[in-house]
Write a protein that holds these residues in place. Sequence first.
Motif, mmCIF file in Angstrom:
data_model
loop_
_atom_site.group_PDB
_atom_site.id
_atom_site.type_symbol
_atom_site.label_atom_id
_atom_site.label_comp_id
_atom_site.label_asym_id
_atom_site.label_seq_id
_atom_site.Cartn_x
_atom_site.Cartn_y
_atom_site.Cartn_z
ATOM 1 N N GLY A 155 -12.734 -39.953 11.346
ATOM 2 C CA GLY A 155 -12.438 -39.297 10.078
ATOM 3 C C GLY A 155 -11.262 -39.871 9.311
ATOM 4 N N PHE A 156 -10.464 -40.732 9.936
ATOM 5 C CA PHE A 156 -9.281 -41.263 9.254
ATOM 6 C C PHE A 156 -9.657 -42.042 8.001
ATOM 7 C CE2 PHE A 156 -5.989 -44.598 8.678
ATOM 8 C CZ PHE A 156 -4.914 -43.772 8.411
ATOM 9 N N LEU A 157 -10.760 -42.794 8.058
ATOM 10 C CA LEU A 157 -11.146 -43.630 6.926
ATOM 11 C C LEU A 157 -11.717 -42.842 5.750
ATOM 12 C CD1 LEU A 157 -12.631 -46.763 8.726
ATOM 13 C CD2 LEU A 157 -10.431 -46.532 7.576
ATOM 14 N N THR A 158 -11.802 -41.517 5.883
ATOM 15 C CA THR A 158 -12.166 -40.717 4.705
ATOM 16 C C THR A 158 -10.993 -40.641 3.744
ATOM 17 O OG1 THR A 158 -11.407 -38.622 5.669
ATOM 18 C CG2 THR A 158 -13.688 -39.280 6.117
ATOM 19 N N GLY A 159 -9.763 -40.871 4.247
ATOM 20 C CA GLY A 159 -8.579 -40.811 3.403
ATOM 21 C C GLY A 159 -8.009 -39.412 3.238
ATOM 22 N N THR A 207 -16.236 -45.405 -2.321
ATOM 23 C CA THR A 207 -15.282 -44.631 -1.538
ATOM 24 C C THR A 207 -14.980 -45.403 -0.265
ATOM 25 O OG1 THR A 207 -16.991 -43.445 -0.290
ATOM 26 C CG2 THR A 207 -16.261 -42.466 -2.386
ATOM 27 N N SER A 208 -13.873 -45.061 0.354
ATOM 28 C CA SER A 208 -13.525 -45.723 1.613
ATOM 29 C C SER A 208 -14.580 -45.453 2.682
ATOM 30 C CB SER A 208 -12.153 -45.247 2.098
ATOM 31 O OG SER A 208 -12.099 -43.838 2.188
ATOM 32 N N ILE A 209 -15.177 -44.256 2.636
ATOM 33 C CA ILE A 209 -16.237 -43.920 3.594
ATOM 34 C C ILE A 209 -17.415 -44.867 3.429
ATOM 35 C CG2 ILE A 209 -17.898 -42.164 4.302
ATOM 36 C CD1 ILE A 209 -15.972 -40.048 3.310
ATOM 37 N N GLU A 210 -17.825 -45.076 2.183
ATOM 38 C CA GLU A 210 -19.000 -45.920 1.946
ATOM 39 C C GLU A 210 -18.759 -47.353 2.394
ATOM 40 O OE1 GLU A 210 -22.034 -47.262 -1.658
ATOM 41 O OE2 GLU A 210 -20.910 -45.386 -1.787
ATOM 42 N N ILE A 211 -17.599 -47.887 2.100
ATOM 43 C CA ILE A 211 -17.294 -49.249 2.541
ATOM 44 C C ILE A 211 -17.347 -49.333 4.051
ATOM 45 C CG2 ILE A 211 -15.492 -51.017 2.701
ATOM 46 C CD1 ILE A 211 -14.638 -50.316 -0.102
ATOM 47 N N ALA A 254 -15.811 -55.839 -2.220
ATOM 48 C CA ALA A 254 -15.682 -54.714 -1.294
ATOM 49 C C ALA A 254 -15.451 -55.222 0.129
ATOM 50 C CB ALA A 254 -16.931 -53.845 -1.349
ATOM 51 N N LEU A 255 -16.098 -56.314 0.472
ATOM 52 C CA LEU A 255 -15.891 -56.918 1.795
ATOM 53 C C LEU A 255 -14.446 -57.356 1.966
ATOM 54 C CD1 LEU A 255 -19.034 -59.137 2.521
ATOM 55 C CD2 LEU A 255 -18.199 -57.199 3.861
ATOM 56 N N LYS A 256 -13.876 -57.914 0.911
ATOM 57 C CA LYS A 256 -12.485 -58.363 0.969
ATOM 58 C C LYS A 256 -11.542 -57.176 1.185
ATOM 59 C CE LYS A 256 -8.996 -61.167 -1.414
ATOM 60 N NZ LYS A 256 -7.904 -60.196 -1.165
#
Length: 273
Positions: A155-159, A207-211, A254-256
């Motif tokens: 869950g951390f990468l949800t921000g 979103t950070s989640i999607e990436i 987005a990859l970067k």
Amino acid sequence: MAPQLIFGTATFGMDMTEFQDSSTVRPLLGSLNDIGVHRLDSGARYPPMKPGKAEELIGEARELSKDLTIDTKVYTDTKTDGSGDLTVEAIEKSLLASLQRLKISDGMVNVLHAHRADPSTPLEEQIKGFNQQIEKGRCHADQGLLNMVRPLAVGFLTGKLVNNEHAGTRADDNNPLGKVLQKLFSAEDLHDAMKKFNAEAKSHNLTSIEIAVRWIAHHSALRDEDGIILGASKSEQIKETVAMIKKGPLDEKALKAADDLWTALEGSRGGII
């Protein structure tokens, strides 16, 4: 083609989740097939504060779960170091109890995992214990220790944690795992890097989640025959996550952003993300 998607049931029966009883679990199980998820990951230890409840809820919805492939794990007592978890007797006792909770009376689970290492039981005995269950037709195979892919770093990468929006999530103060997760992700450099990652994701209308989930599904070393375990505390979350994955690979910008986050945390990320 992306790795197969597996729904993790550790939240079934966990406080502060949608999945408290069979009336809330049934709709989820019924929708998984529609979104392309045909496999469940469970365990005798799930949920952490109510061991066995997750399997009970799956069993109570047997008319739906019978059409899904189910993996489970040998019970482990987290108050110990795991010694004795994987004796011949312990493996059999755990799997028989799991089959009973899952209401699998004339079949088997798919994969039986060891939830963690057993430092005291000889490896030969551990192998014997798993092989006996395969020979008795109670599981197809064992996979030793489960190295679970955590697309969102619990869950951390949800921000939400770094933006102080974690009320109602697994990092909530009132959640059984809340204080543990807050401590795990307390480093200042983690928070700084996450805030930068969030901003970069927004600049690409993502979103950070999607990436995170699209990177795992389409750019990692995982192969088609591998699996990604996706968890959720609400039904809509798993539907949204699968929809993101189905969008396909990320573009170069987005990859970067993902690579920059990984590089920025090289000295402190360890096994956290």
